[in-house]
Enzyme design. Structure first.
Site, PDB file in Angstrom:
ATOM      1  N   THR A  43      30.915  67.777 -29.251  1.00  0.00           N
ATOM      2  CA  THR A  43      30.439  68.468 -30.457  1.00  0.00           C
ATOM      3  C   THR A  43      30.514  69.999 -30.311  1.00  0.00           C
ATOM      4  O   THR A  43      30.252  70.726 -31.263  1.00  0.00           O
ATOM      5  CB  THR A  43      28.979  68.071 -30.798  1.00  0.00           C
ATOM      6  OG1 THR A  43      28.186  68.284 -29.635  1.00  0.00           O
ATOM      7  CG2 THR A  43      28.892  66.615 -31.230  1.00  0.00           C
ATOM      8  N   SER A  97      36.066  78.024 -15.435  1.00  0.00           N
ATOM      9  CA  SER A  97      35.880  79.210 -16.274  1.00  0.00           C
ATOM     10  C   SER A  97      36.264  80.492 -15.553  1.00  0.00           C
ATOM     11  O   SER A  97      36.067  80.627 -14.337  1.00  0.00           O
ATOM     12  CB  SER A  97      34.399  79.275 -16.660  1.00  0.00           C
ATOM     13  OG  SER A  97      34.067  80.555 -17.129  1.00  0.00           O
ATOM     14  N   GLU A 112      34.622  83.016 -15.658  1.00  0.00           N
ATOM     15  CA  GLU A 112      33.373  83.596 -15.137  1.00  0.00           C
ATOM     16  C   GLU A 112      33.263  83.395 -13.628  1.00  0.00           C
ATOM     17  O   GLU A 112      32.480  84.060 -12.964  1.00  0.00           O
ATOM     18  CB  GLU A 112      32.163  82.983 -15.836  1.00  0.00           C
ATOM     19  CG  GLU A 112      31.961  83.459 -17.256  1.00  0.00           C
ATOM     20  CD  GLU A 112      31.564  84.928 -17.379  1.00  0.00           C
ATOM     21  OE1 GLU A 112      30.764  85.412 -16.561  1.00  0.00           O
ATOM     22  OE2 GLU A 112      32.090  85.592 -18.290  1.00  0.00           O
ATOM     23  N   TYR A 163      25.370  80.678 -14.172  1.00  0.00           N
ATOM     24  CA  TYR A 163      26.431  79.918 -14.848  1.00  0.00           C
ATOM     25  C   TYR A 163      27.726  79.978 -14.030  1.00  0.00           C
ATOM     26  O   TYR A 163      28.356  78.953 -13.755  1.00  0.00           O
ATOM     27  CB  TYR A 163      26.666  80.479 -16.263  1.00  0.00           C
ATOM     28  CG  TYR A 163      27.914  79.944 -16.917  1.00  0.00           C
ATOM     29  CD1 TYR A 163      27.915  78.701 -17.529  1.00  0.00           C
ATOM     30  CD2 TYR A 163      29.109  80.684 -16.905  1.00  0.00           C
ATOM     31  CE1 TYR A 163      29.084  78.198 -18.115  1.00  0.00           C
ATOM     32  CE2 TYR A 163      30.267  80.186 -17.490  1.00  0.00           C
ATOM     33  CZ  TYR A 163      30.243  78.951 -18.091  1.00  0.00           C
ATOM     34  OH  TYR A 163      31.389  78.462 -18.658  1.00  0.00           O
ATOM     35  N   GLN A 200      25.903  73.640 -19.866  1.00  0.00           N
ATOM     36  CA  GLN A 200      25.098  74.741 -20.406  1.00  0.00           C
ATOM     37  C   GLN A 200      26.039  75.926 -20.257  1.00  0.00           C
ATOM     38  O   GLN A 200      26.266  76.418 -19.160  1.00  0.00           O
ATOM     39  CB  GLN A 200      23.812  74.908 -19.577  1.00  0.00           C
ATOM     40  CG  GLN A 200      22.788  75.890 -20.155  1.00  0.00           C
ATOM     41  CD  GLN A 200      23.312  77.284 -20.419  1.00  0.00           C
ATOM     42  OE1 GLN A 200      23.763  77.595 -21.535  1.00  0.00           O
ATOM     43  NE2 GLN A 200      23.293  78.144 -19.421  1.00  0.00           N
TER      44      GLN A 200
HETATM   45  P1  GDP Z   1      30.889  85.513 -21.410  1.00  0.00           P
HETATM   46  O1  GDP Z   1      32.069  86.304 -20.966  1.00  0.00           O
HETATM   47  O2  GDP Z   1      31.019  84.059 -21.141  1.00  0.00           O
HETATM   48  O3  GDP Z   1      29.591  86.041 -20.936  1.00  0.00           O
HETATM   49  O4  GDP Z   1      30.922  85.589 -23.029  1.00  0.00           O
HETATM   50  P2  GDP Z   1      30.005  86.386 -24.094  1.00  0.00           P
HETATM   51  O5  GDP Z   1      30.727  86.273 -25.384  1.00  0.00           O
HETATM   52  O6  GDP Z   1      28.600  85.877 -24.081  1.00  0.00           O
HETATM   53  O7  GDP Z   1      29.981  87.890 -23.571  1.00  0.00           O
HETATM   54  C1  GDP Z   1      31.157  88.631 -23.387  1.00  0.00           C
HETATM   55  C2  GDP Z   1      30.810  90.053 -22.987  1.00  0.00           C
HETATM   56  O8  GDP Z   1      30.221  90.719 -24.103  1.00  0.00           O
HETATM   57  C3  GDP Z   1      29.784  90.178 -21.844  1.00  0.00           C
HETATM   58  O9  GDP Z   1      30.259  91.147 -20.940  1.00  0.00           O
HETATM   59  C4  GDP Z   1      28.533  90.665 -22.530  1.00  0.00           C
HETATM   60  O10 GDP Z   1      27.692  91.489 -21.687  1.00  0.00           O
HETATM   61  C5  GDP Z   1      29.129  91.506 -23.650  1.00  0.00           C
HETATM   62  N1  GDP Z   1      28.172  91.734 -24.755  1.00  0.00           N
HETATM   63  C6  GDP Z   1      27.811  92.941 -25.258  1.00  0.00           C
HETATM   64  N2  GDP Z   1      26.894  92.780 -26.220  1.00  0.00           N
HETATM   65  C7  GDP Z   1      26.652  91.454 -26.323  1.00  0.00           C
HETATM   66  C8  GDP Z   1      25.787  90.683 -27.149  1.00  0.00           C
HETATM   67  O11 GDP Z   1      25.036  91.204 -27.970  1.00  0.00           O
HETATM   68  N3  GDP Z   1      25.823  89.325 -26.981  1.00  0.00           N
HETATM   69  C9  GDP Z   1      26.663  88.720 -26.068  1.00  0.00           C
HETATM   70  N4  GDP Z   1      26.677  87.369 -25.959  1.00  0.00           N
HETATM   71  N5  GDP Z   1      27.475  89.440 -25.258  1.00  0.00           N
HETATM   72  C10 GDP Z   1      27.476  90.773 -25.386  1.00  0.00           C
END
Ligand code: GDP
Length: 329
Positions: free
Chosen positions: A10, A123, A125, A147, A81
């Site tokens: 999902t 990932s 990450e 994660y 998660q």
């Molecule tokens: P990730 O690479 O799996 O952590 O994917 P995300 O989409 O959650 O975040 C990507 C990048 O965007 C990370 O480096 C975050 O620190 C940066 N970022 C900056 N502002 C934000 C925010 O408001 N929300 C999230 N989710 N990420 C943010």
């Protein structure tokens, strides 16, 4: 008829993969975790074509049962998660699902159907505080969040089951991939949803974290094709899937806001709440192995993807306003 079992069906990737496999004539089994508030939004249009099986990545017997019932030829483990930020406040839950959950499903395959081909959603990450750029299959891992650490475990246990038990177990190291089906907490959807709300007059500001983070963002619909291709090979292996293009969060904001003729600088406010305890500054993938061996290619560009996402959020927010699901301020 080929049969596939998908965990995390999902979610964003699960829903695109299920659609792809249904188009290819597969019988698709979806592992469904019991909750009191199920969310089928991503699979609404084809949920009756999926055979649903109840189970949970933390419950081995339910996984063995799912594999016995489905008699799956291919098992795709996309359940996790998956939100980096949530892995600090919930490190143990993240470990139980995102790390140990992989051993559970591998055990179920080993015990109940060792001839099945297995895909693990690894990932980018895992590269975290990167030790070389661009990152490829041989780049050492340096995860920066519970994660990322959990995904490293999931990756290596997949490699280990391949080597220990001769399972066909492949791992796709996917760089960030987005779409209108991405969870709202991820930066891409947070931005495109925020742009839609600001454009439609529902809010004025968008609170963000680190705008200098750099990512290699691709389109999820393209990336699930690579998962399928990995399981069509004669031997199991690990592949980086990426676009090879780097953009900052700031560029993401510029692209999304300018699509509706707005300037992000008029609306974005930096909120320390969204700055992470440890940041991944840059992720850039080298997917030449996947291009050569799988013949995989990215089709949707970064700009096109953001445009599609902003348009989808404009439509969704407008519909919610008309249906009075969102109060008009
Ligand atoms: P990730 O690479 O799996 O952590 O994917 P995300 O989409 O959650 O975040 C990507 C990048 O965007 C990370 O480096 C975050 O620190 C940066 N970022 C900056 N502002 C934000 C925010 O408001 N929300 C999230 N989710 N990420 C943010």
């Amino acid at each position: 008829m080929k049969k596939a079992l998908i965990t995390g069906v999902t979610g964003q990737d699960g829903s695109y993969l299920a659609e792809l496999l249904l188009q290819k004539g597969y019988k698709v089994y979806g592992l469904r975790r019991r909750t009191s508030t199920p969310n089928y939004e991503n699979v609404e249009a084809f949920k009756h074509e999926i055979e649903w099986i109840s189970g949970d990545l933390t419950d081995l017997s339910s996984l063995i049962e799912a594999i016995q019932v489905s008699k799956a030829d291919e098992v795709y483990n996309l359940g996790a998660q998956s939100f980096v930020e949530a892995s600090w406040p919930q490190p143990l839950l993240t470990g139980q699902i995102t790390a140990l959950g992989v051993t559970h499903i591998l055990e179920a395959v080993r015990i109940a159907r060792p001839q099945a081909k297995f895909y693990q959603a690894s990932s980018s990450e895992m590269f975290g505080k990167v030790v070389e750029t661009p990152q490829k299959e041989s780049t050492p891992f340096y995860p920066r969040s519970p994660y990322g650490v959990s995904k490293v475990y999931g990756h290596w246990i997949t490699v280990n089951y391949r080597e220990s038990f001769d399972l066909f177990a492949s791992s796709g190291i996917l760089f960030n991939h987005e779409s209108p089906r991405r969870g709202i907490e991820f930066v891409s959807r947070k931005v495109t949803d925020g742009v839609a709300r600001i454009k439609l007059g529902l809010q004025k500001e968008l609170r963000m974290g680190n705008l200098d983070a750099k990512r290699d963002w691709g389109f999820a619909g393209d990336f699930v094709k690579a998962m399928w291709l990995m399981l069509q090979q004669d031997t199991a292996d690990d592949y980086v899937i990426a676009t090879g293009e780097l953009h900052t969060v700031r560029e993401l904001l510029e692209t999304a806001f300018s699509h509706v003729d707005l300037n992000y600088e008029d609306h974005v406010v930096i909120d320390p709440k969204f700055i992470r305890p440890a940041e991944v500054d840059l992720l850039l993938g080298d997917c030449s192995k996947a291009q050569e061996k799988l013949g995989w290619r990215q089709e949707v560009s970064f700009q096109e993807m953001i445009r599609i996402m902003v348009e989808a959020d404009l439509q969704r927010v407008e519909w919610a306003m008309k249906s009075r699901l969102i109060p008009v301020v």
